[in-house]
Structures are given as structure tokens and as C-alpha cells.
Design a protein around this motif. Structure first.
Motif, PDB file in Angstrom:
ATOM      1  N   TRP A   1       0.830  -1.200   0.000  1.00 16.07           N
ATOM      2  CA  TRP A   1       0.000   0.000   0.000  1.00 16.07           C
ATOM      3  C   TRP A   1       0.870   1.258   0.000  1.00 16.07           C
ATOM      4  O   TRP A   1       0.605   2.212  -0.735  1.00 16.07           O
ATOM      5  N   ASN A   2       1.897   1.261   0.845  1.00 13.32           N
ATOM      6  CA  ASN A   2       2.784   2.429   0.918  1.00 13.32           C
ATOM      7  C   ASN A   2       3.500   2.669  -0.408  1.00 13.32           C
ATOM      8  O   ASN A   2       3.701   3.821  -0.821  1.00 13.32           O
ATOM      9  N   ARG A   3       3.882   1.599  -1.084  1.00 16.98           N
ATOM     10  CA  ARG A   3       4.570   1.742  -2.365  1.00 16.98           C
ATOM     11  C   ARG A   3       3.624   2.347  -3.408  1.00 16.98           C
ATOM     12  O   ARG A   3       4.025   3.178  -4.229  1.00 16.98           O
ATOM     13  N   ILE A   4       2.375   1.935  -3.369  1.00 16.20           N
ATOM     14  CA  ILE A   4       1.389   2.497  -4.299  1.00 16.20           C
ATOM     15  C   ILE A   4       1.138   3.971  -3.988  1.00 16.20           C
ATOM     16  O   ILE A   4       1.047   4.805  -4.896  1.00 16.20           O
ATOM     17  N   LEU A   5       1.052   4.298  -2.700  1.00 19.14           N
ATOM     18  CA  LEU A   5       0.840   5.697  -2.315  1.00 19.14           C
ATOM     19  C   LEU A   5       1.994   6.578  -2.770  1.00 19.14           C
ATOM     20  O   LEU A   5       1.791   7.712  -3.211  1.00 19.14           O
ATOM     21  N   MET A   6       3.209   6.058  -2.694  1.00 15.00           N
ATOM     22  CA  MET A   6       4.372   6.835  -3.135  1.00 15.00           C
ATOM     23  C   MET A   6       4.360   7.052  -4.649  1.00 15.00           C
ATOM     24  O   MET A   6       4.880   8.051  -5.141  1.00 15.00           O
ATOM     25  N   MET A   7       3.740   6.158  -5.369  1.00  9.88           N
ATOM     26  CA  MET A   7       3.666   6.279  -6.822  1.00  9.88           C
ATOM     27  C   MET A   7       2.459   7.099  -7.281  1.00  9.88           C
ATOM     28  O   MET A   7       2.414   7.592  -8.406  1.00  9.88           O
ATOM     29  N   SER A   8       1.481   7.273  -6.398  1.00 11.76           N
ATOM     30  CA  SER A   8       0.208   7.873  -6.798  1.00 11.76           C
ATOM     31  C   SER A   8       0.300   9.307  -7.338  1.00 11.76           C
ATOM     32  O   SER A   8      -0.491   9.668  -8.218  1.00 11.76           O
ATOM     33  N   PRO A   9       1.236  10.171  -6.869  1.00 11.67           N
ATOM     34  CA  PRO A   9       1.305  11.508  -7.474  1.00 11.67           C
ATOM     35  C   PRO A   9       1.524  11.468  -8.982  1.00 11.67           C
ATOM     36  O   PRO A   9       0.941  12.275  -9.726  1.00 11.67           O
ATOM     37  N   SER A  10       2.336  10.520  -9.456  1.00  8.44           N
ATOM     38  CA  SER A  10       2.557  10.388 -10.897  1.00  8.44           C
ATOM     39  C   SER A  10       1.287   9.940 -11.609  1.00  8.44           C
ATOM     40  O   SER A  10       1.014  10.359 -12.743  1.00  8.44           O
ATOM     41  N   LEU A  11       0.504   9.114 -10.952  1.00 11.26           N
ATOM     42  CA  LEU A  11      -0.748   8.645 -11.544  1.00 11.26           C
ATOM     43  C   LEU A  11      -1.758   9.785 -11.651  1.00 11.26           C
ATOM     44  O   LEU A  11      -2.443   9.925 -12.667  1.00 11.26           O
ATOM     45  N   PHE A  12      -1.839  10.601 -10.603  1.00  9.54           N
ATOM     46  CA  PHE A  12      -2.758  11.740 -10.643  1.00  9.54           C
ATOM     47  C   PHE A  12      -2.297  12.789 -11.658  1.00  9.54           C
ATOM     48  O   PHE A  12      -3.136  13.452 -12.293  1.00  9.54           O
ATOM     49  N   TYR A  13      -0.989  12.918 -11.812  1.00  9.78           N
ATOM     50  CA  TYR A  13      -0.478  13.814 -12.851  1.00  9.78           C
ATOM     51  C   TYR A  13      -0.914  13.330 -14.232  1.00  9.78           C
ATOM     52  O   TYR A  13      -1.315  14.131 -15.093  1.00  9.78           O
ATOM     53  N   ASN A  14      -0.851  12.019 -14.463  1.00  7.81           N
ATOM     54  CA  ASN A  14      -1.336  11.466 -15.730  1.00  7.81           C
ATOM     55  C   ASN A  14      -2.806  11.790 -15.955  1.00  7.81           C
ATOM     56  O   ASN A  14      -3.232  12.081 -17.073  1.00  7.81           O
ATOM     57  N   ARG A  15      -3.571  11.720 -14.879  1.00  3.90           N
ATOM     58  CA  ARG A  15      -5.004  12.011 -14.984  1.00  3.90           C
ATOM     59  C   ARG A  15      -5.248  13.436 -15.464  1.00  3.90           C
ATOM     60  O   ARG A  15      -6.123  13.687 -16.301  1.00  3.90           O
ATOM     61  N   LEU A  16      -4.439  14.357 -14.952  1.00  3.11           N
ATOM     62  CA  LEU A  16      -4.584  15.760 -15.355  1.00  3.11           C
ATOM     63  C   LEU A  16      -4.110  15.978 -16.788  1.00  3.11           C
ATOM     64  O   LEU A  16      -4.734  16.708 -17.557  1.00  3.11           O
ATOM     65  N   ARG A  17      -3.011  15.341 -17.138  1.00  2.43           N
ATOM     66  CA  ARG A  17      -2.405  15.580 -18.444  1.00  2.43           C
ATOM     67  C   ARG A  17      -3.028  14.735 -19.555  1.00  2.43           C
ATOM     68  O   ARG A  17      -3.232  15.216 -20.669  1.00  2.43           O
ATOM     69  N   HIS A  18      -3.299  13.452 -19.246  1.00  2.00           N
ATOM     70  CA  HIS A  18      -3.741  12.525 -20.289  1.00  2.00           C
ATOM     71  C   HIS A  18      -5.196  12.074 -20.129  1.00  2.00           C
ATOM     72  O   HIS A  18      -5.684  11.279 -20.936  1.00  2.00           O
ATOM     73  N   HIS A  19      -5.852  12.540 -19.057  1.00  2.00           N
ATOM     74  CA  HIS A  19      -7.245  12.181 -18.780  1.00  2.00           C
ATOM     75  C   HIS A  19      -7.422  10.708 -18.444  1.00  2.00           C
ATOM     76  O   HIS A  19      -8.501  10.141 -18.603  1.00  2.00           O
ATOM     77  N   ARG A  20      -6.355  10.062 -17.976  1.00  2.00           N
ATOM     78  CA  ARG A  20      -6.407   8.693 -17.475  1.00  2.00           C
ATOM     79  C   ARG A  20      -5.175   8.491 -16.601  1.00  2.00           C
ATOM     80  O   ARG A  20      -4.168   9.170 -16.771  1.00  2.00           O
ATOM     81  N   TYR A  21      -5.274   7.553 -15.671  1.00  2.00           N
ATOM     82  CA  TYR A  21      -4.182   7.352 -14.725  1.00  2.00           C
ATOM     83  C   TYR A  21      -3.042   6.525 -15.326  1.00  2.00           C
ATOM     84  O   TYR A  21      -1.876   6.883 -15.217  1.00  2.00           O
ATOM     85  N   VAL A  22      -3.393   5.406 -15.908  1.00  3.63           N
ATOM     86  CA  VAL A  22      -2.393   4.470 -16.424  1.00  3.63           C
ATOM     87  C   VAL A  22      -3.081   3.507 -17.372  1.00  3.63           C
ATOM     88  O   VAL A  22      -4.281   3.220 -17.229  1.00  3.63           O
ATOM     89  N   ASP A  23      -2.352   3.016 -18.352  1.00  8.34           N
ATOM     90  CA  ASP A  23      -2.909   2.042 -19.299  1.00  8.34           C
ATOM     91  C   ASP A  23      -2.534   0.614 -18.937  1.00  8.34           C
ATOM     92  O   ASP A  23      -3.381  -0.285 -18.945  1.00  8.34           O
ATOM     93  N   VAL A  24      -1.259   0.384 -18.640  1.00  7.27           N
ATOM     94  CA  VAL A  24      -0.746  -0.967 -18.410  1.00  7.27           C
ATOM     95  C   VAL A  24       0.056  -0.990 -17.114  1.00  7.27           C
ATOM     96  O   VAL A  24       0.961  -0.178 -16.919  1.00  7.27           O
ATOM     97  N   VAL A  25      -0.285  -1.919 -16.224  1.00  6.33           N
ATOM     98  CA  VAL A  25       0.486  -2.131 -15.005  1.00  6.33           C
ATOM     99  C   VAL A  25       1.261  -3.437 -15.147  1.00  6.33           C
ATOM    100  O   VAL A  25       0.707  -4.455 -15.581  1.00  6.33           O
ATOM    101  N   VAL A  26       2.537  -3.406 -14.781  1.00  7.63           N
ATOM    102  CA  VAL A  26       3.396  -4.587 -14.821  1.00  7.63           C
ATOM    103  C   VAL A  26       3.762  -4.947 -13.382  1.00  7.63           C
ATOM    104  O   VAL A  26       4.339  -4.126 -12.663  1.00  7.63           O
ATOM    105  N   SER A  27       3.431  -6.145 -12.959  1.00  7.30           N
ATOM    106  CA  SER A  27       3.784  -6.604 -11.618  1.00  7.30           C
ATOM    107  C   SER A  27       4.327  -8.018 -11.709  1.00  7.30           C
ATOM    108  O   SER A  27       4.211  -8.680 -12.747  1.00  7.30           O
ATOM    109  N   HIS A  28       4.920  -8.483 -10.616  1.00  2.15           N
ATOM    110  CA  HIS A  28       5.315  -9.889 -10.571  1.00  2.15           C
ATOM    111  C   HIS A  28       4.161 -10.720 -10.016  1.00  2.15           C
ATOM    112  O   HIS A  28       3.694 -11.660 -10.648  1.00  2.15           O
TER     113      HIS A  28
END
Length: 230
Positions: A129-156
Motif C-alpha cells: 500500500w505504501n509503495r502504491i501511495l508513493m507512486m500515486s502523485p505520478s498517476l494523478f499527474y497522468n489524470r490531469l495531463r492525459h485524462h487517465r491514470y495508467v494504461d498498463v500495469v506490470v507486476s510480478h
């Protein structure tokens, strides 16, 4: 855009000259983890395509006193060495906790597995959860700039309850399920869960997100999942 997505096992067809036939028209290589450096390096060198990767629970970085000095690959069944030194890497970009754009597609990465023996790249729910929270500002920036948070998530690891298993090492993350509900990626790529049955489910649609188990390898045409809304 086409992706070559690899995870968990070295495929001998790809680790040969046949790779240029099998994956001749891919645009990006994606690694979902637990793969040795020599394999990823071979794919990048053979296909001459960019590589985005996250680490699995059997990958680990090796930090050397001087770059490239004594670099050693660990090829046993437990660990795969990924060199940490920036001047001696194998041609890939680690996208863990990062949001990157490539060919107008927004990628994000989250490494590791559920905590089971305190090894490297293992996390409990609160840590993820903490790792996602640390990444979330970039996701919200995408929302403002591209009108979506993210297209593809890569995880193990997979999301909890989707392609995962009941034992701790192969348990999925509940945090990933909440990520899907909140940020609504079109595609979630993961590995970690080994598939030995050809009829096993690889693709599950959850809240509008296609969760794809990429064990071994998959060639994915993103256009069929992303459509024109990007």
C-alpha cells in the motif's frame, strides 16, 4: 502496439535465433520478473527493442565495489542476478514504482511477491500500500495531463483472488485489487503463478481491467485492449 511479455522461465524458443521469427513485430519487451540477466539481455540484443521490467521474488541486485568488476550471474533455481550498477545494466529500464510513457501508452510497475520468508522483493499488504501511495502523485499527474491514470500495469505477483494461490509465496495482493478499482488500468500484466495446464485461465477481466498471467511468454496486441481511447 505489440508486447513480448516474459516471466519466470527461460523459453528455449525465445532463447535462440527463432526469437526474431516468433517476436519479429513486437514493439516493447516486458519482463514480469524471475528471469536471469543473460536471457533478458539476449532478447534485447536480438530484437533491438526497449525493455521494461520489474523484479520477482527470486531476482536480486548485486552491488559491486566497482562497476562491472567481477559481475557474476547466478543461474541456480533460487536467484537471478540483476546488476544494480547504472553503467553495467543489461539494457532494460526498471519501472518499479515508476510511471513511464512509451508510444503514447502509460506504463506503471510494482515488483515483488507477498512476504513469506523476508527475502528481497517481498512485501506485506501495508508495505505494498505504501509503495502504491508513493507512486500515486505520478498517476494523478497522468489524470490531469492525459485524462487517465495508467494504461498498463506490470507486476510480478497477481492481484488477490485473481490467478493466485492459497500459499503465502503465491498469494496475490489485496492492494492490487484496490489499485484496479481506483486507477482503472486497461491491462494488468503479471507472472509468478506458474501454469502447467494449457487450459488454465490466463486472462480474467475485473472491473474493466484485463488481468493477464504472462508466465513463460505472451505476445499481446495492446490495441485490442486499449482501443482508441488514449
Amino acid at each position: 502496439m505489440k508486447l513480448l511479455v516474459v516471466s519466470d522461465v527461460v523459453n528455449q524458443k525465445l532463447y535462440s535465433p527463432l526469437v526474431t521469427t516468433v517476436a519479429k513485430d513486437v514493439d516493447i519487451i516486458i519482463s514480469c520478473g524471475d528471469l536471469p540477466m543473460y536471457y533478458l539481455d539476449y532478447l534485447v540484443s536480438s530484437l533491438n527493442k526497449p525493455l521494461f521490467y520489474v523484479c520477482g521474488n527470486h531476482d536480486h541486485y548485486t552491488k559491486k565495489k566497482t562497476w562491472c568488476e567481477g559481475l557474476r550471474e547466478v543461474n541456480d533455481f533460487k536467484y537471478h542476478s540483476l546488476n544494480y550498477q547504472k553503467k553495467c545494466f543489461f539494457g532494460g529500464v526498471n519501472i518499479d514504482m515508476k510511471v513511464v510513457e512509451k508510444n503514447k501508452v502509460l506504463f506503471a510497475g510494482l515488483e515483488g511477491s507477498y512476504l513469506y520468508n523476508y527475502g528481497e522483493h517481498q512485501y506485506n499488504e501495508n508495505q505494498m500500500w505504501n509503495r502504491i501511495l508513493m507512486m500515486s502523485p505520478s498517476l494523478f499527474y497522468n489524470r490531469l495531463r492525459h485524462h487517465r491514470y495508467v494504461d498498463v500495469v506490470v507486476s510480478h505477483a497477481p492481484p488477490y483472488g485473481i490467478h493466485d494461490q492459497s500459499d503465502l509465496p503465491h498469494r496475490g495482493f489485496e492492494a492490487f485489487v484496490s489499485f484496479i478499482k481506483t486507477f482503472k488500468p486497461k491491462v494488468w500484466l503479471h507472472g509468478h503463478t506458474h501454469l502447467y495446464d494449457r487450459n488454465a485461465t490466463r486472462i480474467t477481466k475485473v472491473n474493466g481491467t484485463y488481468v493477464i498471467n504472462s508466465y513463460d511468454y505472451q505476445i499481446i496486441d495492446l490495441d485490442q485492449y486499449l482501443g482508441e481511447n488514449r
